[in-house]
Design a protein around this motif. Structure first.
Motif, PDB file in Angstrom:
ATOM      1  N   VAL A 262       0.905  -1.198  -0.163  1.00  0.00           N
ATOM      2  CA  VAL A 262       0.076   0.072  -0.208  1.00  0.00           C
ATOM      3  C   VAL A 262       0.879   1.170  -0.002  1.00  0.00           C
ATOM      4  CG1 VAL A 262      -1.985   1.092   1.176  1.00  0.00           C
ATOM      5  CG2 VAL A 262      -1.529  -1.476   1.437  1.00  0.00           C
ATOM      6  N   GLY A 263       0.859   2.134  -0.922  1.00  0.00           N
ATOM      7  CA  GLY A 263       1.705   3.301  -1.181  1.00  0.00           C
ATOM      8  C   GLY A 263       2.973   3.184  -1.940  1.00  0.00           C
ATOM      9  N   PHE A 264       2.746   3.918  -3.161  1.00  0.00           N
ATOM     10  CA  PHE A 264       3.708   3.777  -4.194  1.00  0.00           C
ATOM     11  C   PHE A 264       4.111   5.310  -4.535  1.00  0.00           C
ATOM     12  CE2 PHE A 264       5.556   2.689  -8.288  1.00  0.00           C
ATOM     13  CZ  PHE A 264       6.518   1.710  -7.951  1.00  0.00           C
ATOM     14  N   GLY A 265       4.621   5.884  -3.468  1.00  0.00           N
ATOM     15  CA  GLY A 265       4.823   7.292  -3.867  1.00  0.00           C
ATOM     16  C   GLY A 265       6.451   7.373  -4.046  1.00  0.00           C
ATOM     17  N   TYR A 266       7.027   8.159  -2.863  1.00  0.00           N
ATOM     18  CA  TYR A 266       8.570   8.255  -3.150  1.00  0.00           C
ATOM     19  C   TYR A 266       9.343   7.110  -2.580  1.00  0.00           C
ATOM     20  CZ  TYR A 266      13.206   9.393  -0.921  1.00  0.00           C
ATOM     21  OH  TYR A 266      14.356   9.422  -0.895  1.00  0.00           O
ATOM     22  N   TRP A 267       8.846   6.632  -1.374  1.00  0.00           N
ATOM     23  CA  TRP A 267       9.712   5.563  -0.755  1.00  0.00           C
ATOM     24  C   TRP A 267       9.239   3.964  -1.157  1.00  0.00           C
ATOM     25  CZ3 TRP A 267      14.392   5.158   1.142  1.00  0.00           C
ATOM     26  CH2 TRP A 267      14.571   4.246   1.884  1.00  0.00           C
TER      27      TRP A 267
ATOM     28  N   ASP B 140      -2.927   1.963  -4.106  1.00  0.00           N
ATOM     29  CA  ASP B 140      -2.684   3.569  -3.938  1.00  0.00           C
ATOM     30  C   ASP B 140      -3.724   4.292  -4.140  1.00  0.00           C
ATOM     31  OD1 ASP B 140       0.436   4.992  -3.832  1.00  0.00           O
ATOM     32  OD2 ASP B 140      -1.440   6.174  -4.239  1.00  0.00           O
ATOM     33  N   LEU B 141      -3.945   5.364  -3.399  1.00  0.00           N
ATOM     34  CA  LEU B 141      -5.160   6.203  -3.928  1.00  0.00           C
ATOM     35  C   LEU B 141      -4.915   7.058  -5.366  1.00  0.00           C
ATOM     36  CD1 LEU B 141      -5.829   8.008  -0.393  1.00  0.00           C
ATOM     37  CD2 LEU B 141      -7.068   6.155  -1.473  1.00  0.00           C
TER      38      LEU B 141
ATOM     39  N   ASN C 291      -0.010   7.127  -9.653  1.00  0.00           N
ATOM     40  CA  ASN C 291       1.207   6.452  -9.284  1.00  0.00           C
ATOM     41  C   ASN C 291       1.104   4.742  -9.426  1.00  0.00           C
ATOM     42  OD1 ASN C 291       2.547   8.531  -8.252  1.00  0.00           O
ATOM     43  ND2 ASN C 291       2.016   8.321  -6.168  1.00  0.00           N
TER      44      ASN C 291
ATOM     45  N   ALA D 174       3.286   1.630   2.861  1.00  0.00           N
ATOM     46  CA  ALA D 174       4.510   2.800   2.651  1.00  0.00           C
ATOM     47  C   ALA D 174       3.644   3.985   2.345  1.00  0.00           C
ATOM     48  CB  ALA D 174       5.386   2.432   1.593  1.00  0.00           C
ATOM     49  N   THR D 175       2.567   4.469   3.100  1.00  0.00           N
ATOM     50  CA  THR D 175       1.634   5.614   2.722  1.00  0.00           C
ATOM     51  C   THR D 175       2.435   6.622   3.631  1.00  0.00           C
ATOM     52  OG1 THR D 175       0.212   4.731   4.411  1.00  0.00           O
ATOM     53  CG2 THR D 175      -0.133   4.311   2.091  1.00  0.00           C
TER      54      THR D 175
ATOM     55  N   HIS E  25      -1.179   5.690   8.427  1.00  0.00           N
ATOM     56  CA  HIS E  25      -0.565   4.435   9.104  1.00  0.00           C
ATOM     57  C   HIS E  25      -1.643   3.508   9.861  1.00  0.00           C
ATOM     58  CE1 HIS E  25       3.997   5.221   8.192  1.00  0.00           C
ATOM     59  NE2 HIS E  25       3.292   5.423   6.990  1.00  0.00           N
TER      60      HIS E  25
ATOM     61  N   ILE F  70      -4.818   2.135   8.398  1.00  0.00           N
ATOM     62  CA  ILE F  70      -4.494   1.008   7.216  1.00  0.00           C
ATOM     63  C   ILE F  70      -3.911  -0.329   7.900  1.00  0.00           C
ATOM     64  CG2 ILE F  70      -3.155   0.406   5.296  1.00  0.00           C
ATOM     65  CD1 ILE F  70      -3.119   3.293   4.445  1.00  0.00           C
TER      66      ILE F  70
ATOM     67  N   GLU G  71       5.947   1.447   7.467  1.00  0.00           N
ATOM     68  CA  GLU G  71       6.875   2.387   7.471  1.00  0.00           C
ATOM     69  C   GLU G  71       7.042   3.373   8.740  1.00  0.00           C
ATOM     70  OE1 GLU G  71       9.690   3.223   6.765  1.00  0.00           O
ATOM     71  OE2 GLU G  71       9.966   1.808   5.123  1.00  0.00           O
ATOM     72  N   LYS G  72       8.139   3.825   9.108  1.00  0.00           N
ATOM     73  CA  LYS G  72       8.245   4.587  10.275  1.00  0.00           C
ATOM     74  C   LYS G  72       7.545   6.118   9.890  1.00  0.00           C
ATOM     75  CE  LYS G  72      11.424   7.272   8.315  1.00  0.00           C
ATOM     76  NZ  LYS G  72      11.075   8.777   8.146  1.00  0.00           N
TER      77      LYS G  72
ATOM     78  N   HIS H 286      14.768   8.125  12.771  1.00  0.00           N
ATOM     79  CA  HIS H 286      15.805   7.191  12.586  1.00  0.00           C
ATOM     80  C   HIS H 286      16.736   7.281  13.660  1.00  0.00           C
ATOM     81  CE1 HIS H 286      14.781   5.580   8.677  1.00  0.00           C
ATOM     82  NE2 HIS H 286      14.892   6.901   8.080  1.00  0.00           N
TER      83      HIS H 286
HETATM   84  N1  LIG Z   1      12.987   4.280   5.857  1.00  0.00           N
HETATM   85  C1  LIG Z   1      13.008   5.463   5.011  1.00  0.00           C
HETATM   86  O1  LIG Z   1      14.416   5.817   5.107  1.00  0.00           O
HETATM   87  C2  LIG Z   1      12.222   6.332   4.610  1.00  0.00           C
HETATM   88  C3  LIG Z   1      12.269   7.209   3.555  1.00  0.00           C
HETATM   89  C4  LIG Z   1      11.299   7.919   2.944  1.00  0.00           C
HETATM   90  C5  LIG Z   1      10.132   7.643   3.465  1.00  0.00           C
HETATM   91  N2  LIG Z   1       9.741   6.984   4.535  1.00  0.00           N
HETATM   92  C6  LIG Z   1       8.498   6.632   5.013  1.00  0.00           C
HETATM   93  O2  LIG Z   1       7.846   6.168   4.148  1.00  0.00           O
HETATM   94  C7  LIG Z   1       6.224   6.317   3.942  1.00  0.00           C
HETATM   95  C8  LIG Z   1       5.979   7.159   2.824  1.00  0.00           C
HETATM   96  O3  LIG Z   1       6.735   8.364   2.658  1.00  0.00           O
HETATM   97  P1  LIG Z   1       6.803   8.975   1.066  1.00  0.00           P
HETATM   98  O4  LIG Z   1       7.891   9.758   1.248  1.00  0.00           O
HETATM   99  O5  LIG Z   1       7.054   7.689   0.039  1.00  0.00           O
HETATM  100  O6  LIG Z   1       5.332   9.630   1.059  1.00  0.00           O
HETATM  101  P2  LIG Z   1       4.594   9.923  -0.442  1.00  0.00           P
HETATM  102  O7  LIG Z   1       3.768  11.035  -0.072  1.00  0.00           O
HETATM  103  O8  LIG Z   1       5.677  10.279  -1.486  1.00  0.00           O
HETATM  104  O9  LIG Z   1       3.870   8.502  -0.979  1.00  0.00           O
HETATM  105  C9  LIG Z   1       2.824   8.269  -0.168  1.00  0.00           C
HETATM  106  C10 LIG Z   1       1.938   7.225  -1.192  1.00  0.00           C
HETATM  107  O10 LIG Z   1       0.952   6.710  -0.424  1.00  0.00           O
HETATM  108  C11 LIG Z   1      -0.300   7.131  -1.291  1.00  0.00           C
HETATM  109  N3  LIG Z   1      -1.405   7.047  -0.261  1.00  0.00           N
HETATM  110  C12 LIG Z   1      -1.441   7.957   0.853  1.00  0.00           C
HETATM  111  N4  LIG Z   1      -2.606   7.627   1.679  1.00  0.00           N
HETATM  112  C13 LIG Z   1      -3.155   6.372   1.131  1.00  0.00           C
HETATM  113  C14 LIG Z   1      -4.267   5.767   1.437  1.00  0.00           C
HETATM  114  N5  LIG Z   1      -4.894   5.999   2.723  1.00  0.00           N
HETATM  115  N6  LIG Z   1      -4.378   4.323   0.817  1.00  0.00           N
HETATM  116  C15 LIG Z   1      -3.618   3.981  -0.265  1.00  0.00           C
HETATM  117  N7  LIG Z   1      -2.386   5.101  -0.695  1.00  0.00           N
HETATM  118  C16 LIG Z   1      -2.277   6.290   0.131  1.00  0.00           C
HETATM  119  C17 LIG Z   1      -0.104   8.308  -2.023  1.00  0.00           C
HETATM  120  O11 LIG Z   1      -1.032   8.370  -3.145  1.00  0.00           O
HETATM  121  C18 LIG Z   1       1.350   8.308  -2.260  1.00  0.00           C
HETATM  122  O12 LIG Z   1       1.493   7.496  -3.297  1.00  0.00           O
HETATM  123  C19 LIG Z   1       6.372   7.509   5.215  1.00  0.00           C
HETATM  124  O13 LIG Z   1       5.939   6.593   6.455  1.00  0.00           O
HETATM  125  C20 LIG Z   1       7.645   7.793   5.337  1.00  0.00           C
HETATM  126  O14 LIG Z   1       7.778   8.217   6.632  1.00  0.00           O
HETATM  127  C21 LIG Z   1      10.702   6.010   5.066  1.00  0.00           C
END
Ligand SMILES: NC(=O)c1ccc[n+]([C@@H]2O[C@H](COP(=O)([O-])OP(=O)(O)OC[C@H]3O[C@@H](n4cnc5c(N)ncnc54)[C@H](O)[C@@H]3O)[C@@H](O)[C@H]2O)c1
Length: 343
Positions: free
Chosen positions: A12-17, A38-39, A43, A75-76, A81, A84, A98-99, A175
């Motif tokens: 769940v969640g295909f954004g940045y991370w 993903d919403l 993405n 990974a939203t 968190h 979900i 994810e944290k 972290h």
């Molecule tokens: N471990 C690490 O080093 C690290 C690095 C970056 C981010 N993160 C963590 O990863 C998580 C995501 O961060 P990000 O930067 O990718 O965020 P982001 O906003 O780039 O991506 C989030 C994705 O989740 C989707 N989303 C949001 N709410 C949703 C829902 N209810 N149902 C389905 N999809 C949903 C969004 O559309 C988006 O594609 C955060 O918890 C962040 O702290 C961890």
């Protein structure tokens, strides 16, 4: 370790991370990436282009019900968190979040209890607990070479990215908090913190947090997105030696200083009682492996065996409580705030 049958995983969640997690899940033989939610249709489209065999949906309920999954990786963005993860655990599936695990310790407690009752793995993406250098340092402390740890401090500083929805501690410190707790092998009993908001009212750009441990150790974490330098550094002072972990260095990340106050061989003497020791400085060779790959493999192993993860829900809860308490302490003018959590 290799699972007997691949763990059927949904994401769940295909954004940045999320893509980094998917890349690792895709290449580890112990996982079968089945479906993703993903919403954002855009993405999901990016995911389809890279992994055409993964089923995609915008509906979490259908992800959980329709794919015979064993586990879900969340990974939203952090505010989503809790809701979900609750649904994932209620569906009887192992859950990677994810944290930070949640935004409130009460929510993290709920997830820990739910996972216990459902008999599923609750795993938190505290990536740095899987970092080769961090684990090398943990082993080094355990070996006694550093002596007793007296105190440590962490600095995570940069110019930007300035956020409005969370302060610099929630954004940058998860972290560092997880590293400190992991290295010391104990949770703090209280924190006191000072921060200041310069750019956006009420959103601290810089935070100095002191963590007080039952053993008497203290740790300071300084985070800022309003700083001229990009710094990611840990300094640990022990009774025998001192250690610096500089995560900005490409190769020589750890430096050990044979420095201290005490009986020296090569010493500068101050009066009769006090001598400063200046011994050798060593940068040990530490083989590096991608932390995310180790972390994801550990999650799959725990799903296969039912073992308690290194970064389990209770670890996630302890970190969330520190993050939360730092905010409470800043609101109380830096007063100490208790951080003990029991689940
Ligand atoms: N471990 C690490 O080093 C690290 C690095 C970056 C981010 N993160 C963590 O990863 C998580 C995501 O961060 P990000 O930067 O990718 O965020 P982001 O906003 O780039 O991506 C989030 C994705 O989740 C989707 N989303 C949001 N709410 C949703 C829902 N209810 N149902 C389905 N999809 C949903 C969004 O559309 C988006 O594609 C955060 O918890 C962040 O702290 C961890």
């Amino acid at each position: 370790m290799s699972a007997t049958k691949p763990i059927r995983v949904g994401v769940v969640g295909f954004g940045y991370w999320g893509p980094n997690l998917v890349r690792n899940l895709d290449r580890l033989g112990d996982a079968e990436l089945v479906a993703a939610c993903d919403l954002s249709e855009a993405n999901l489209g990016k995911m389809k282009a890279l992994y055409p065999y993964i089923e995609t949906t915008t509906d979490l309920a259908s992800l959980l019900a329709d794919h015979d999954l064993d586990a879900v990786v969340v990974a939203t963005s952090a505010p989503s968190h809790f809701a979900i993860a609750q649904q994932v655990i209620a569906a009887g599936l192992h859950c990677y979040v994810e944290k930070p695990l949640t935004l409130k310790s009460s929510e993290a407690e709920t997830l820990v209890r739910m996972a216990d009752e459902a008999g599923v793995v609750l795993f938190v993406g505290h990536l740095m607990e899987y970092h080769s250098a961090v684990n090398w340092i943990r082993d080094y402390i355990a070996s006694g070479e550093l002596g007793d740890v007296l105190y440590l401090y962490a600095q995570r500083l940069n110019l930007g990215k300035v956020r409005t929805e969370e302060n610099a501690f929630w954004s940058l410190a998860p972290h560092d908090v997880s590293i400190v707790l992991y290295l010391l092998g104990e949770a703090p009993d209280s924190v006191s913190a000072t921060g200041a908001a310069y750019v956006n009212e009420g959103v601290q750009d810089t935070v100095f947090a002191n963590l007080h441990f039952p053993s008497g150790k203290i740790a300071n974490i300084h985070v800022s997105w309003l700083d001229p330098h990009k710094v990611r550094k840990f300094t640990i002072v022990g009774t025998k030696k001192m250690l610096v972990f500089d995560d900005m260095e490409a190769t020589e990340k750890i430096w050990i200083y044979d420095k201290g106050v005490g009986a020296p061989t090569d010493a500068m003497s101050f009066g009769e009682d006090l001598t400063l020791r200046f011994g050798e400085i060593v940068a040990p060779f530490v083989p590096m492996k991608e932390p995310l790959s180790i972390e994801v493999q550990h999650f799959l192993d725990c799903c296969a065996t039912g073992a308690t993860p290194r970064s389990d829900g209770r670890d996630g809860l302890r970190v969330v409580r520190v993050l939360e308490a730092v905010g409470e302490s800043m609101a109380a003018g830096g007063a100490p705030v208790g951080t003990v959590v029991e689940v």
